[in-house]
Motif scaffolding. Structure first.
Motif, mmCIF file in Angstrom:
data_model
loop_
_atom_site.group_PDB
_atom_site.id
_atom_site.type_symbol
_atom_site.label_atom_id
_atom_site.label_comp_id
_atom_site.label_asym_id
_atom_site.label_seq_id
_atom_site.Cartn_x
_atom_site.Cartn_y
_atom_site.Cartn_z
ATOM 1 N N TYR A 42 -3.800 3.180 -0.740
ATOM 2 C CA TYR A 42 -4.060 2.668 -2.083
ATOM 3 C C TYR A 42 -3.265 1.383 -2.295
ATOM 4 O O TYR A 42 -2.036 1.380 -2.167
ATOM 5 N N PRO A 43 -3.955 0.286 -2.624
ATOM 6 C CA PRO A 43 -3.264 -1.003 -2.764
ATOM 7 C C PRO A 43 -2.669 -1.227 -4.151
ATOM 8 O O PRO A 43 -3.210 -0.774 -5.161
ATOM 9 N N TRP A 44 -1.562 -1.946 -4.167
ATOM 10 C CA TRP A 44 -0.874 -2.359 -5.384
ATOM 11 C C TRP A 44 -0.703 -3.877 -5.332
ATOM 12 O O TRP A 44 -0.478 -4.451 -4.266
ATOM 13 N N SER A 84 11.110 0.525 -3.884
ATOM 14 C CA SER A 84 11.050 1.528 -2.820
ATOM 15 C C SER A 84 10.075 2.657 -3.132
ATOM 16 O O SER A 84 9.696 3.410 -2.239
ATOM 17 N N ALA A 85 9.650 2.769 -4.385
ATOM 18 C CA ALA A 85 8.634 3.755 -4.725
ATOM 19 C C ALA A 85 7.294 3.406 -4.089
ATOM 20 O O ALA A 85 6.439 4.277 -3.908
ATOM 21 N N ILE A 86 7.117 2.128 -3.739
ATOM 22 C CA ILE A 86 5.875 1.682 -3.111
ATOM 23 C C ILE A 86 6.077 1.423 -1.633
ATOM 24 O O ILE A 86 5.252 1.812 -0.802
ATOM 25 N N HIS A 87 7.170 0.749 -1.277
ATOM 26 C CA HIS A 87 7.407 0.431 0.138
ATOM 27 C C HIS A 87 8.903 0.258 0.368
ATOM 28 O O HIS A 87 9.637 -0.111 -0.552
ATOM 29 N N HIS A 88 9.350 0.513 1.595
ATOM 30 C CA HIS A 88 10.775 0.438 1.888
ATOM 31 C C HIS A 88 11.252 -0.965 2.220
ATOM 32 O O HIS A 88 12.451 -1.193 2.385
ATOM 33 N N ARG A 89 10.322 -1.933 2.326
ATOM 34 C CA ARG A 89 10.679 -3.325 2.595
ATOM 35 C C ARG A 89 10.072 -4.209 1.516
ATOM 36 O O ARG A 89 9.093 -3.836 0.851
ATOM 37 N N MET A 90 10.626 -5.412 1.371
ATOM 38 C CA MET A 90 10.070 -6.393 0.442
ATOM 39 C C MET A 90 10.456 -7.791 0.917
ATOM 40 O O MET A 90 11.411 -7.951 1.697
ATOM 41 N N TRP A 101 0.822 -1.205 0.000
ATOM 42 C CA TRP A 101 0.000 0.000 0.000
ATOM 43 C C TRP A 101 0.860 1.260 0.000
ATOM 44 O O TRP A 101 1.929 1.305 0.614
ATOM 45 N N THR A 102 0.359 2.282 -0.703
ATOM 46 C CA THR A 102 0.900 3.626 -0.585
ATOM 47 C C THR A 102 -0.182 4.514 0.023
ATOM 48 O O THR A 102 -1.356 4.143 0.052
ATOM 49 N N LYS A 103 0.229 5.671 0.511
ATOM 50 C CA LYS A 103 -0.714 6.617 1.112
ATOM 51 C C LYS A 103 -0.603 7.966 0.422
ATOM 52 O O LYS A 103 0.489 8.383 0.026
ATOM 53 N N ASP A 104 -1.761 8.651 0.309
ATOM 54 C CA ASP A 104 -1.704 10.018 -0.204
ATOM 55 C C ASP A 104 -1.532 10.987 0.961
ATOM 56 O O ASP A 104 -1.349 10.575 2.117
ATOM 57 N N SER A 105 -1.562 12.271 0.662
ATOM 58 C CA SER A 105 -1.303 13.284 1.686
ATOM 59 C C SER A 105 -2.347 13.289 2.789
ATOM 60 O O SER A 105 -2.102 13.796 3.889
#
Length: 224
Positions: free
Chosen positions: A115-117, A158-164, A106-110
């Motif tokens: 928002y899921p990917w 890393s554009a989506i999350h800092h871990r994988m 997931w990413t977050k807006d301001s």
């Protein structure tokens, strides 16, 4: 990460892919919303024999008196796995792999909206997550439990999350499972930036009760 994934590969195909003996307790497939504390598909190896079985996703340390006696340990950080009391013995002696078709992030807006990917391999092959497992037994309760090993994200991810998750290639599975001796530590690194691809999906997957193939359907972004 990793907190949710899908598995669509038939059980017999998974057993064939890993040359593993299938158990009789395998979770139902397809499942487009695999959540923590549910049963997941796991491959283990003992004396050179691989087995495909089911484990609870959520590692329970041996000292827990009940499953919820402490934090829910669905992931183990590669950077500290060898030192953490909960994981260090499993890292040396009880490694396994978890199988997935894709995973969610997931990413977050301001405003904090999530928002899921949906993330898959570019080549369409199943994802093989490095994992560890633990047999937890407290009287009448006995569970086989596991945790996914994670690492810092590569530059693209890393554009989506800092871990994988630590994603293994098929020819690395034997080394991770201990079939080829020691020396699996170098495998605990981020996958190549060319390994994964992703697309936005509907926010319905934000609910752990959601189900169905529509959860992984690419979302068409509105035009400006």
């Amino acid at each position: 990460m990793c907190g949710r994934f899908s598995i669509t590969l038939p059980n017999d195909a998974m057993a064939q892919l890993f040359a593993a003996q299938p158990g009789n307790d395998l979770p139902d497939v397809p499942n487009f919303n695999v959540c923590p504390t549910t049963q997941v598909h796991v491959v283990t190896s003992q004396d050179g024999v691989r087995r495909l079985g089911a484990m609870r996703w959520g590692f329970i340390p041996s000292w827990y008196k009940k499953p919820n006696d402490g934090p829910l340990l669905i992931n183990a950080r590669s950077e500290t796995i060898a030192e953490k009391p909960a994981f260090r013995h499993a890292c040396r002696e009880r490694r396994c792999v978890m199988i997935a078709s894709g995973f969610y992030e997931w990413t977050k807006d301001s405003e904090g909206t999530r928002y899921p990917w949906y993330i898959t391999r570019q080549d369409g092959a199943p994802l093989i997550f490095a994992a560890i497992w633990q047999h937890w037994d407290a009287g009448d309760d006995a569970l086989r439990t596991c945790a996914c090993v994670t690492t810092g994200a590569n530059a693209a991810m890393s554009a989506i999350h800092h871990r994988m998750p630590v994603i293994l290639e098929p020819d690395q599975v034997g080394l991770w499972l201990g079939e080829q001796g020691k020396g699996a530590a170098p495998l605990m690194r981020a996958a190549s930036e060319k390994t994964l691809q992703w697309h936005r999906v509907d926010r319905a997957v934000n609910s752990n009760r959601a189900s169905g193939a529509e959860l992984i359907t690419p979302m068409i972004e509105p035009r400006e």
